[in-house]
Design an enzyme around this catalytic site. Structure first.
Site, PDB file in Angstrom:
ATOM      1  N   ASP A 149       0.846  -1.202   0.000  1.00 15.64           N
ATOM      2  CA  ASP A 149       0.000   0.000   0.000  1.00 15.64           C
ATOM      3  C   ASP A 149       0.879   1.249   0.000  1.00 15.64           C
ATOM      4  O   ASP A 149       2.102   1.170   0.207  1.00 15.64           O
ATOM      5  CB  ASP A 149      -0.892  -0.050   1.256  1.00 15.64           C
ATOM      6  CG  ASP A 149      -1.987   1.020   1.246  1.00 15.64           C
ATOM      7  OD1 ASP A 149      -2.326   1.543   0.167  1.00 15.64           O
ATOM      8  OD2 ASP A 149      -2.508   1.320   2.350  1.00 15.64           O
ATOM      9  N   GLU A 178       2.731   5.013  -3.988  1.00 15.71           N
ATOM     10  CA  GLU A 178       2.736   5.936  -5.150  1.00 15.71           C
ATOM     11  C   GLU A 178       4.065   6.652  -5.293  1.00 15.71           C
ATOM     12  O   GLU A 178       4.433   6.965  -6.437  1.00 15.71           O
ATOM     13  CB  GLU A 178       1.581   6.930  -5.005  1.00 15.71           C
ATOM     14  CG  GLU A 178       0.206   6.300  -5.171  1.00 15.71           C
ATOM     15  CD  GLU A 178      -0.188   5.362  -4.040  1.00 15.71           C
ATOM     16  OE1 GLU A 178       0.255   5.613  -2.901  1.00 15.71           O
ATOM     17  OE2 GLU A 178      -0.889   4.375  -4.289  1.00 15.71           O
ATOM     18  N   ASP A 187      -9.008   3.397  -3.010  1.00 21.36           N
ATOM     19  CA  ASP A 187     -10.058   3.797  -2.053  1.00 21.36           C
ATOM     20  C   ASP A 187     -11.317   4.308  -2.731  1.00 21.36           C
ATOM     21  O   ASP A 187     -11.586   5.507  -2.779  1.00 21.36           O
ATOM     22  CB  ASP A 187      -9.495   4.862  -1.114  1.00 21.36           C
ATOM     23  CG  ASP A 187      -8.354   4.316  -0.269  1.00 21.36           C
ATOM     24  OD1 ASP A 187      -8.172   3.086  -0.244  1.00 21.36           O
ATOM     25  OD2 ASP A 187      -7.643   5.117   0.362  1.00 21.36           O
TER      26      ASP A 187
HETATM   27  O1  MIG Z   1      -3.969   6.024   4.511  1.00 18.78           O
HETATM   28  O2  MIG Z   1      -3.913   0.765   5.573  1.00 18.78           O
HETATM   29  O3  MIG Z   1      -5.969   2.061   0.116  1.00 18.78           O
HETATM   30  O4  MIG Z   1      -7.000  -0.145   1.484  1.00 18.78           O
HETATM   31  O5  MIG Z   1      -7.107  -0.004   4.278  1.00 18.78           O
HETATM   32  C1  MIG Z   1      -4.762   4.914   4.243  1.00 18.78           C
HETATM   33  C2  MIG Z   1      -5.063   1.527   5.655  1.00 18.78           C
HETATM   34  C3  MIG Z   1      -3.929   3.690   4.144  1.00 18.78           C
HETATM   35  C4  MIG Z   1      -5.078   2.916   2.146  1.00 18.78           C
HETATM   36  C5  MIG Z   1      -5.519   1.708   1.403  1.00 18.78           C
HETATM   37  C6  MIG Z   1      -6.599   1.002   2.178  1.00 18.78           C
HETATM   38  C7  MIG Z   1      -6.080   0.621   3.543  1.00 18.78           C
HETATM   39  C8  MIG Z   1      -5.602   1.876   4.275  1.00 18.78           C
HETATM   40  N1  MIG Z   1      -4.585   2.567   3.485  1.00 18.78           N
END
Ligand code: MIG
Length: 789
Positions: free
Chosen positions: A401, A404, A476
């Site tokens: 996650d 980017e 998201d």
């Molecule tokens: O700032 O890990 O897209 O699926 O549950 C949010 C927490 C961070 C973004 C991800 C989402 C995940 C969440 N993350």
């Protein structure tokens, strides 16, 4: 003596500079190098249907790409240097390069024009930005560009590639998390692909804010470096694109099952409780996710000892119940002496820096963090090995996650440096490939650690080629009707862009779906390659039983259907590993010339594998209009026949998504299981729908766990239907894996009232299942079985 320098003063203003005219040409390995008034232009032969063009003002740069794994090969069959033009021939294309000004044109050998530069501008530079202009054909369609919102046909729209974390993104949001600078153009009777391999910020314009005369693609910096794909049809273009950028390897079989996620399940007792609830309620499920709360203060590669005192024993308990565990990892490493991730990262010089060596610091979940430079081979290795903290206790899936990369504020200064595999660069070029390289490090490291087992890797950010390492989910999203439909198009668009294993947060990450929307989305999810239910922190519960008994029952029914379809789905995944053909296929792949399929009302329809047509319906509708492309189509649940090239209003209650099978369609189904480690009934059900044209289905099976299939341990057989000879043939098995199925039930749909047939010459009577279905059962051996009706 120094050559004439034509660009003095160039940076002082922003006026465009163009290619100019041909000056000279020389042959190089696999092609030619042209000098024009203002640039060098290289044209290389990759294959008879793939040609690469590289253009730069200051001479060509050393070659380097994170996306491409193929080398140029062969050469043009003929290179003609005429007075006004150069003509290059491959075995299936002509590249005509007119000299003054220098312009490219791609056509078939017979002379049909496929794509050409826009005569007026061709190619321009403005500052460091480079743009290529292509003539736009009347009613030209554009599909692809990976994870993009907007319509199936991108004509009239413009897009930017700069991987971005946008929670609750809207219907027209751009850019999002993923950069895939590859699109397919469709006009008249031709289609072609263009892959612009440049990881700086790129822009694509398909006639937005113009008079539709040209399309264009630009990069903020770097070379004009694009591949032209001229295969005869879209399947061929996708095949060539995925040969160039790679194809996925088979993921673990369990990752095709239903996956349950939430931000976050903790502590241990809640995870165990969740697992046993699925089993008690007999709702099939294979995967449970641990989101960021499993860690100690969000420190990557640690466990929160209060919440998970003994991860190994917990995971082994839920493994015994037939679940696999996926944990999240983020790139940001907390600045904290004594934390292994930080100490090792500092010691091994793993973090990105400003010029001069000061470490870049950004804030994210753990607080102030440093960020690994995944564009360095040594950092990728370190990262990969660190997963032992997760694989040790038994984690088999790795969710990447925030890559980017996303830091609070989302604006890493442009001067931050990257290794770029020894080529030295900055965030401007590394940003869009950060997620790709993190996923690569994760895949390569965990593959080693799992010692022969296939890891499951999931990522949010990506660049072209990501399919070699990871599945992609669409970030998201929100719990709205529009998001459900938009996700269908995003998945289909990723599919034509090389990425098969994709899906959205089923049910919507942010917000609360209505009961109806949740139920409908569950049914669409069944026909989505990656099926995961996920929900934001502090949001309402979204497990399948959280919306009352009716919705629980509908959800169970749909998840059961997913598990029945697994033999079919796994075969489609295998096909994707071989040809790049996506699992979820926009109708544009097979019916590009049919104007209807691009219409708003029908653009979300797609094929799931080769045989099934899915028409996603809004949840509040009980009837909807479906367009049937060429051929004939049976409603899967009642065998009602619809003619192709027509529209029909069909019913679509929540427990009956409009799903159709092509006439002649072949679909293997298994019995419902509660998870993929459970053995289904040894009888596989082979469904065949009547039709007028021959059809074949390539069935595939293997152990679902290891890479042994790469050395022949699989079971493949062709199941074919020939309505002219009146035969259905289950081909001899190929490969050394023995199938888990030892018998088959052949179900004939709409074959009239035949009551008997011959199986390998022996008489066999049929039983009635419904007024339109007859069946029989027989043993399944490795030998060919021929059925004559
Ligand atoms: O700032 O890990 O897209 O699926 O549950 C949010 C927490 C961070 C973004 C991800 C989402 C995940 C969440 N993350």
């Amino acid at each position: 003596m120094a050559a004439f320098i034509p660009f003095i003063g160039f940076c002082d203003n922003d006026l465009p500079v163009f290619l100019g005219s041909f000056k000279s040409m020389k042959q190089v390995e696999h092609g030619i190098l042209i000098t024009t008034d203002n640039a060098k232009v290289e044209v290389l032969h990759f294959s008879p249907t793939v040609v690469r063009i590289r253009i730069n003002r200051s001479g060509l740069q050393p070659e380097f790409s994170y996306a491409v794994i193929q080398q140029p090969a062969g050469n043009f069959k003929e290179i003609k240097d005429n007075q006004d033009s150069l003509v290059l021939l491959t075995d299936s294309l002509q590249v005509v390069i007119t000299k003054s000004p220098l312009r490219m044109k791609f056509s078939t050998l017979a002379g049909t024009i496929i794509s050409l530069d826009y005569q007026e501008y061709g190619l321009s530079w403005q500052g460091t930005e480079v743009t290529c202009y292509k003539k736009m054909f009347p009613a030209e369609k554009f599909i692809g560009l990976g994870e993009k919102t907007g319509p199936l046909n991108r004509h009239g729209n413009a897009y930017v590639n700069w991987n971005t974390d946008i929670p609750a993104y809207s219907y027209r949001q751009d850019p999002l998390y993923v950069t895939i600078p590859f699109y397919i153009g469709i006009h008249d009777d031709v289609a072609y692909g263009i892959f612009f391999d440049n990881s700086f910020r790129t822009k694509f314009n398909f006639g937005a804010s113009t008079d539709d005369e040209f399309s264009s693609f630009s990069a903020a910096n770097g070379e004009m470096n694009y591949y032209f794909f001229g295969a005869k049809n879209i399947a061929g273009v996708i095949r060539d694109y995925t040969l160039l950028t790679g194809r996925m390897k088979l993921p673990p079989y369990w990752s095709l099952g239903y996956q349950q996620c939430r931000w976050s399940y903790y502590p241990e007792s809640e995870v165990l409780n969740l697992a046993s609830t699925f089993r008690e309620k007999k709702i099939p499920c294979d995967v449970i996710y641990l989101d960021i709360h499993y860690m100690d203060n969000y420190k990557i590669f640690t466990w929160n000892k209060d919440r998970f005192p003994d991860p190994k024993s917990m995971i082994s308990k839920i493994n015994d119940m037939g679940f696999h565990v996926v944990t999240i990892v983020d790139p940001g490493i907390k600045i904290e002496k004594g934390y292994t991730g930080y100490d090792e990262g500092i010691k091994n010089d793993c973090f990105i820096k400003y010029p001069g060596g000061k470490l870049y610091t950004g804030s994210v979940w753990p607080g102030r963090c440093h960020f690994p430079d995944f564009t360095s081979p040594k950092v990728r290795e370190w990262w990969g090995k660190s997963f032992v903290a997760l694989t040790g206790p038994g984690v088999e899936g790795f969710w990447n996650d925030m890559n980017e990369p996303s830091t609070w504020g989302q604006s890493i200064p442009d001067i931050v440096r990257f290794d770029f595999d020894g080529h030295s660069s900055t965030i401007a070029e590394a940003h869009n490939v950060y997620g790709l390289n993190m996923s690569r490090a994760t895949y390569e490291g965990t593959k080693q650690l799992l010692d022969g087992k296939r890891p499951f890797v999931l990522t949010r950010a990506a660049y072209a080629g990501i399919q070699r390492y990871s599945a992609v989910w669409t970030g998201d999203n929100q719990a709205t009707e529009e998001d459900m439909m938009m996700a269908v198009r995003m998945v289909n668009s990723l599919g034509v862009s090389g990425v098969s294993f994709t899906g959205p947060d089923m049910g919507g990450f942010i917000g609360t779906p209505t009961n109806e929307l949740f139920a409908r989305w569950m049914s669409v999810g069944v026909y989505t390659p990656f099926l995961r239910n996920h929900a934001e922190v502090n949001s309402r519960r979204k497990e399948p039983w959280s919306f009352g008994e009716d919705i629980e029952e509908i959800s169970r029914q749909w998840i059961n259907q997913r598990y029945r379809l697994l033999p079919y789905l796994y075969s489609a995944f295998f096909e994707s590993t071989q040809t790049g053909m996506p699992v979820a296929r926009t109708l544009a792949i097979n019916y590009p010339g049919d104007e209807k399929i691009y219409e708003n009302e029908f653009q979300n329809e797609y094929l799931f594998g080769g045989e099934i047509l899915v028409a996603p319906a809004a949840s509040e509708r009980s009837y909807c209009n479906v367009y049937f492309p060429e051929g004939e189509w049976y409603r899967m649940n009642n065998d009602r026949l619809y003619k192709g090239k027509t529209e029909s209003v069909v019913d679509c209650p929540l427990d009956n998504l409009p799903v159709f099978v092509r006439s002649g369609g072949i679909i293997p189904l298994q019995s419902v299981i509660q998870n993929t480690s459970e053995k289904p009934s040894p009888t596989i059900e082979i469904n065949v729908w009547n039709g007028k044209v021959p059809n074949a289905f390539s069935y595939y099976e293997d152990d679902g766990i290891t890479y042994n299939y790469e050395s022949g341990q699989y079971c493949r057989r062709l199941i074919s239907f020939d309505p002219v000879k009146r035969t259905i043939t289950i081909g001899k098995t190929e490969g050394s894996f023995s199938s888990k199925f030892t018998a088959f039930r052949l179900v004939l749909h709409d074959f009239g009232d035949i009551m008997g047939l011959k199986v390998n010459g022996q008489d066999q009577t049929l039983k009635l299942r419904t007024s339109k279905q007859r069946f029989f059962e027989a043993a399944l051996t490795n030998e060919q079985i021929e059925i004559r009706y």
